[in-house]
Design a protein around this motif. Structure first.
Motif, PDB file in Angstrom:
ATOM      1  N   UNK A   1       0.832  -1.203   0.000  1.00  0.00           N
ATOM      2  CA  UNK A   1       0.000   0.000   0.000  1.00  0.00           C
ATOM      3  C   UNK A   1       0.859   1.242   0.000  1.00  0.00           C
ATOM      4  N   UNK A   2       0.296   2.316  -0.549  1.00  0.00           N
ATOM      5  CA  UNK A   2       0.907   3.639  -0.565  1.00  0.00           C
ATOM      6  C   UNK A   2      -0.130   4.647  -0.095  1.00  0.00           C
ATOM      7  N   UNK A   3       0.295   5.639   0.675  1.00  0.00           N
ATOM      8  CA  UNK A   3      -0.568   6.748   1.048  1.00  0.00           C
ATOM      9  C   UNK A   3      -0.166   7.964   0.226  1.00  0.00           C
ATOM     10  N   UNK A   4      -1.094   8.506  -0.569  1.00  0.00           N
ATOM     11  CA  UNK A   4      -0.764   9.558  -1.529  1.00  0.00           C
ATOM     12  C   UNK A   4      -1.637  10.791  -1.336  1.00  0.00           C
ATOM     13  N   UNK A   5      -1.072  11.941  -1.681  1.00  0.00           N
ATOM     14  CA  UNK A   5      -1.811  13.196  -1.676  1.00  0.00           C
ATOM     15  C   UNK A   5      -2.526  13.369  -3.010  1.00  0.00           C
ATOM     16  N   UNK A   6      -3.357  14.405  -3.100  1.00  0.00           N
ATOM     17  CA  UNK A   6      -4.024  14.701  -4.366  1.00  0.00           C
ATOM     18  C   UNK A   6      -2.984  15.045  -5.422  1.00  0.00           C
ATOM     19  N   UNK A   7      -3.236  14.611  -6.651  1.00  0.00           N
ATOM     20  CA  UNK A   7      -2.309  14.884  -7.737  1.00  0.00           C
ATOM     21  C   UNK A   7      -2.345  13.805  -8.797  1.00  0.00           C
ATOM     22  N   UNK A   8      -1.473  13.943  -9.775  1.00  0.00           N
ATOM     23  CA  UNK A   8      -1.387  12.977 -10.874  1.00  0.00           C
ATOM     24  C   UNK A   8      -0.120  12.145 -10.704  1.00  0.00           C
ATOM     25  N   UNK A   9      -0.247  10.848 -10.947  1.00  0.00           N
ATOM     26  CA  UNK A   9       0.865   9.935 -10.728  1.00  0.00           C
ATOM     27  C   UNK A   9       0.966   8.924 -11.870  1.00  0.00           C
ATOM     28  N   UNK A  10       2.193   8.443 -12.041  1.00  0.00           N
ATOM     29  CA  UNK A  10       2.410   7.275 -12.887  1.00  0.00           C
ATOM     30  C   UNK A  10       3.067   6.231 -12.014  1.00  0.00           C
ATOM     31  N   UNK A  11       2.375   5.152 -11.787  1.00  0.00           N
ATOM     32  CA  UNK A  11       2.860   4.089 -10.918  1.00  0.00           C
ATOM     33  C   UNK A  11       3.315   2.916 -11.773  1.00  0.00           C
ATOM     34  N   UNK A  12       4.518   2.419 -11.483  1.00  0.00           N
ATOM     35  CA  UNK A  12       5.068   1.286 -12.216  1.00  0.00           C
ATOM     36  C   UNK A  12       5.436   0.171 -11.250  1.00  0.00           C
ATOM     37  N   UNK A  13       5.167  -1.049 -11.652  1.00  0.00           N
ATOM     38  CA  UNK A  13       5.612  -2.233 -10.916  1.00  0.00           C
ATOM     39  C   UNK A  13       6.630  -2.937 -11.816  1.00  0.00           C
ATOM     40  N   UNK A  14       7.883  -3.000 -11.347  1.00  0.00           N
ATOM     41  CA  UNK A  14       8.964  -3.530 -12.183  1.00  0.00           C
ATOM     42  C   UNK A  14       9.476  -4.850 -11.632  1.00  0.00           C
ATOM     43  N   UNK A  15       9.767  -5.742 -12.572  1.00  0.00           N
ATOM     44  CA  UNK A  15      10.396  -7.024 -12.229  1.00  0.00           C
ATOM     45  C   UNK A  15      11.344  -7.359 -13.366  1.00  0.00           C
ATOM     46  N   UNK A  16      12.612  -7.035 -13.165  1.00  0.00           N
ATOM     47  CA  UNK A  16      13.570  -7.202 -14.251  1.00  0.00           C
ATOM     48  C   UNK A  16      13.254  -6.241 -15.377  1.00  0.00           C
ATOM     49  N   UNK A  17      13.108  -6.796 -16.603  1.00  0.00           N
ATOM     50  CA  UNK A  17      12.783  -5.969 -17.758  1.00  0.00           C
ATOM     51  C   UNK A  17      11.281  -5.758 -17.923  1.00  0.00           C
ATOM     52  N   UNK A  18      10.495  -6.434 -17.120  1.00  0.00           N
ATOM     53  CA  UNK A  18       9.040  -6.328 -17.246  1.00  0.00           C
ATOM     54  C   UNK A  18       8.526  -5.163 -16.401  1.00  0.00           C
ATOM     55  N   UNK A  19       7.616  -4.398 -17.003  1.00  0.00           N
ATOM     56  CA  UNK A  19       7.049  -3.236 -16.316  1.00  0.00           C
ATOM     57  C   UNK A  19       5.528  -3.244 -16.481  1.00  0.00           C
ATOM     58  N   UNK A  20       4.839  -3.125 -15.365  1.00  0.00           N
ATOM     59  CA  UNK A  20       3.382  -2.917 -15.365  1.00  0.00           C
ATOM     60  C   UNK A  20       3.125  -1.505 -14.868  1.00  0.00           C
ATOM     61  N   UNK A  21       2.253  -0.755 -15.536  1.00  0.00           N
ATOM     62  CA  UNK A  21       2.088   0.654 -15.176  1.00  0.00           C
ATOM     63  C   UNK A  21       0.613   1.027 -15.062  1.00  0.00           C
ATOM     64  N   UNK A  22       0.377   2.121 -14.378  1.00  0.00           N
ATOM     65  CA  UNK A  22      -0.981   2.627 -14.174  1.00  0.00           C
ATOM     66  C   UNK A  22      -0.906   4.135 -13.980  1.00  0.00           C
ATOM     67  N   UNK A  23      -1.696   4.901 -14.724  1.00  0.00           N
ATOM     68  CA  UNK A  23      -1.795   6.351 -14.524  1.00  0.00           C
ATOM     69  C   UNK A  23      -2.927   6.637 -13.548  1.00  0.00           C
ATOM     70  N   UNK A  24      -2.676   7.481 -12.565  1.00  0.00           N
ATOM     71  CA  UNK A  24      -3.657   7.790 -11.530  1.00  0.00           C
ATOM     72  C   UNK A  24      -3.838   9.294 -11.409  1.00  0.00           C
ATOM     73  N   UNK A  25      -5.056   9.714 -11.224  1.00  0.00           N
ATOM     74  CA  UNK A  25      -5.348  11.105 -10.889  1.00  0.00           C
ATOM     75  C   UNK A  25      -6.199  11.102  -9.634  1.00  0.00           C
ATOM     76  N   UNK A  26      -5.639  11.570  -8.529  1.00  0.00           N
ATOM     77  CA  UNK A  26      -6.336  11.570  -7.247  1.00  0.00           C
ATOM     78  C   UNK A  26      -6.931  12.952  -7.019  1.00  0.00           C
ATOM     79  N   UNK A  27      -8.251  12.992  -6.915  1.00  0.00           N
ATOM     80  CA  UNK A  27      -8.942  14.258  -6.708  1.00  0.00           C
ATOM     81  C   UNK A  27      -9.656  14.318  -5.365  1.00  0.00           C
TER      82      UNK A  27
END
Length: 471
Positions: free
Chosen positions: A434-460
């Motif tokens: 888990x992460x605790x985040x403030x309002x704003x726009x984020x790009x979150x990535x989960x990396x494992x070696x060369x593999x990357x999973x990503x998600x764009x988030x906008x917290x309002x």
């Protein structure tokens, strides 16, 4: 007071007539409907008129009819109106003092209207806020039998309410409760606005309502969970944890263990049973729930006191003075990684694997995604959820208070990168970090070696988000 004095957008003006019914003022309104106080010139009494008016889909024209904000909203508008009509017909079948009594129904101005009795008092939410000292076990035990009877009447006829909450229970001046409308139009629009989206009230909806195949598992026990959440809120002052978050980490504290002062063990134990995660662990009928508390289920004959037709502060859950609690949007179709398509993968069953499947089904829990359709009515949630604070977040986020908790499944060897900065987070025993985040726009990535999973988030807005980054 004029019809627009409550600042409800697109409300009909005071003095507008539907034959013998003259609108006097607005008593409530929200995103999907407006409720008016109207004078019946023939019978010389006040009634309530509920208008189907989805604010995100339509506006009021100069001739008082509704106009769509765009042709693309036609399907959603029609689906909600049809559901509104069916709800009126359903309510008209019942003749129980604890259920909203429909007097008339008609279509006009390009929309639909429902005329009902004009009930006294206030919603249970307003009652708790203004009369909290009056809420004790004796008061609850007086409230429950007629409420049990109203819900049991619906169940006996083969229907479910699916939207029981403090907003949908009216406490009249004579202290008798009335179970308000089912919110069918709101739920139907939510279901269709993104094919698999479901709109629910956090803390009051059991886990089976989050499943695409939930219809198979829903039953009287579904409404019993919501009723248990109502009682939990009355006693503790807050709703129980959101059921989909409980699948990840169940932080529910049984009332029979915490023992709130002034409440008996049988009542507290019954509420705990009603809030069991697995449907089969809850009381299966209203009669069974009532027996746990040692209370009767009042029938209509036992509630023969005439219903007053005066002074209703709110006719809808979404009132002007007290807006409806935030809704939870669950959108499994928005996941970048497809979830197993089998029905079993979306249902609650014993074991860690099934719990993880249900959690992943809830991908996008209150996530405002950048790819989200602009015409989808906005929703948000702000449930309380225990989560370890992240030890490192980007400087921009760290400078303002965190308002959202982000859960994501983290496998061995995977790392989390937020806006280009590696985060020092680890998965708990449940397999989720888990992460605790403030309002704003984020790009979150989960990396494992060369593999990357990503998600764009906008917290309002505040909330608890369950995400599943894609490849």
């Amino acid at each position: 007071m004029s019809a627009n004095e409550n600042h409800i957008p697109n409300a009909l003006p005071a003095g507008y007539r539907f034959n013998e019914f003259e609108i006097r003022d607005v008593v409530g309104g929200g995103g999907f409907g407006i409720v008016y106080r109207a004078w019946d010139h023939q019978l010389e009494r006040f009634i309530a008129i509920k208008e189907y008016m989805p604010q995100s889909l339509a506006v009021r024209a100069a001739d008082m009819s509704l106009e769509l904000r765009g042709e693309r909203f036609q399907k959603l508008f029609n689906a909600g109106r049809n559901s509104f009509i069916q709800e009126a017909r359903l309510l008209a079948r019942f003749n129980h003092p604890g259920l909203l009594h429909v007097l008339r129904f008609w279509e006009e101005n390009g929309t639909a209207y429902m005329g009902t009795l004009f009930y006294s008092g206030m919603t249970l939410k307003a009652w708790q806020a203004s009369q909290s000292d009056a809420v004790d076990e004796a008061w609850i035990r007086r409230l429950l039998p007629p409420l049990f009877g109203a819900i049991n009447t619906i169940h006996t006829a083969g229907y479910l309410h699916r939207d029981i909450s403090l907003d949908n229970i009216q406490i009249q001046d004579n202290q008798l409760p009335v179970l308000l409308d089912f919110g069918s139009a709101r739920k139907e629009i939510g279901n269709l606005s993104d094919e698999t989206e479901i709109m629910l009230k956090p803390g009051f909806a059991p886990i089976e309502q989050y499943s695409e195949e939930g219809e198979v598992e829903q039953g009287p026990w579904t409404d019993i969970y919501a009723l248990g959440a109502v009682l939990h809120t009355l006693i503790t002052g807050h709703a129980p944890p959101v059921s989909v978050v409980r699948c990840i980490e169940d932080n529910y504290q049984p009332l029979a263990v915490t023992r709130p002062e002034g409440y008996s063990l049988p009542l507290l134990h019954a509420i705990d049973c009603a809030l069991a995660m697995k449907p089969q662990d809850r009381p299966q009928t209203i009669d069974a729930f009532a027996q746990l508390i040692d209370l009767p289920v009042s029938d209509a004959e036992a509630l023969s006191t005439p219903l007053p037709v005066v002074a209703l502060p709110a006719g809808l859950p979404e009132t002007a003075a007290e807006p409806e609690p935030p809704l939870v949007a669950v959108n499994p179709a928005a996941a970048a990684e497809p979830i197993a398509g089998s029905a079993a993968g979306r249902r609650v069953s014993p074991g860690i694997v099934a719990l993880a499947a249900v959690a992943l089904l809830a991908v996008g829990l209150v996530v405002w995604q950048t790819v989200r359709h602009s015409e989808t009515p906005p929703v948000a949630a702000a449930p309380e959820a225990a989560a370890p604070a992240a030890t490192k977040v980007p400087a921009a986020a760290a400078s303002t208070p965190a308002i959202a908790t982000i859960y994501l499944q983290l496998h061995s060897g995977e790392s989390v990168v937020l806006n280009g900065e590696v985060q020092d987070v680890k998965a708990a025993s449940s397999g989720f970090a888990s992460l605790n985040l403030a309002a704003g726009s984020y790009r979150l990535e989960v990396r494992h070696g060369d593999q990357v999973r990503s998600q764009a988030l906008t917290i309002k807005q505040p909330g608890t988000w369950l995400i599943n980054p894609g490849n």
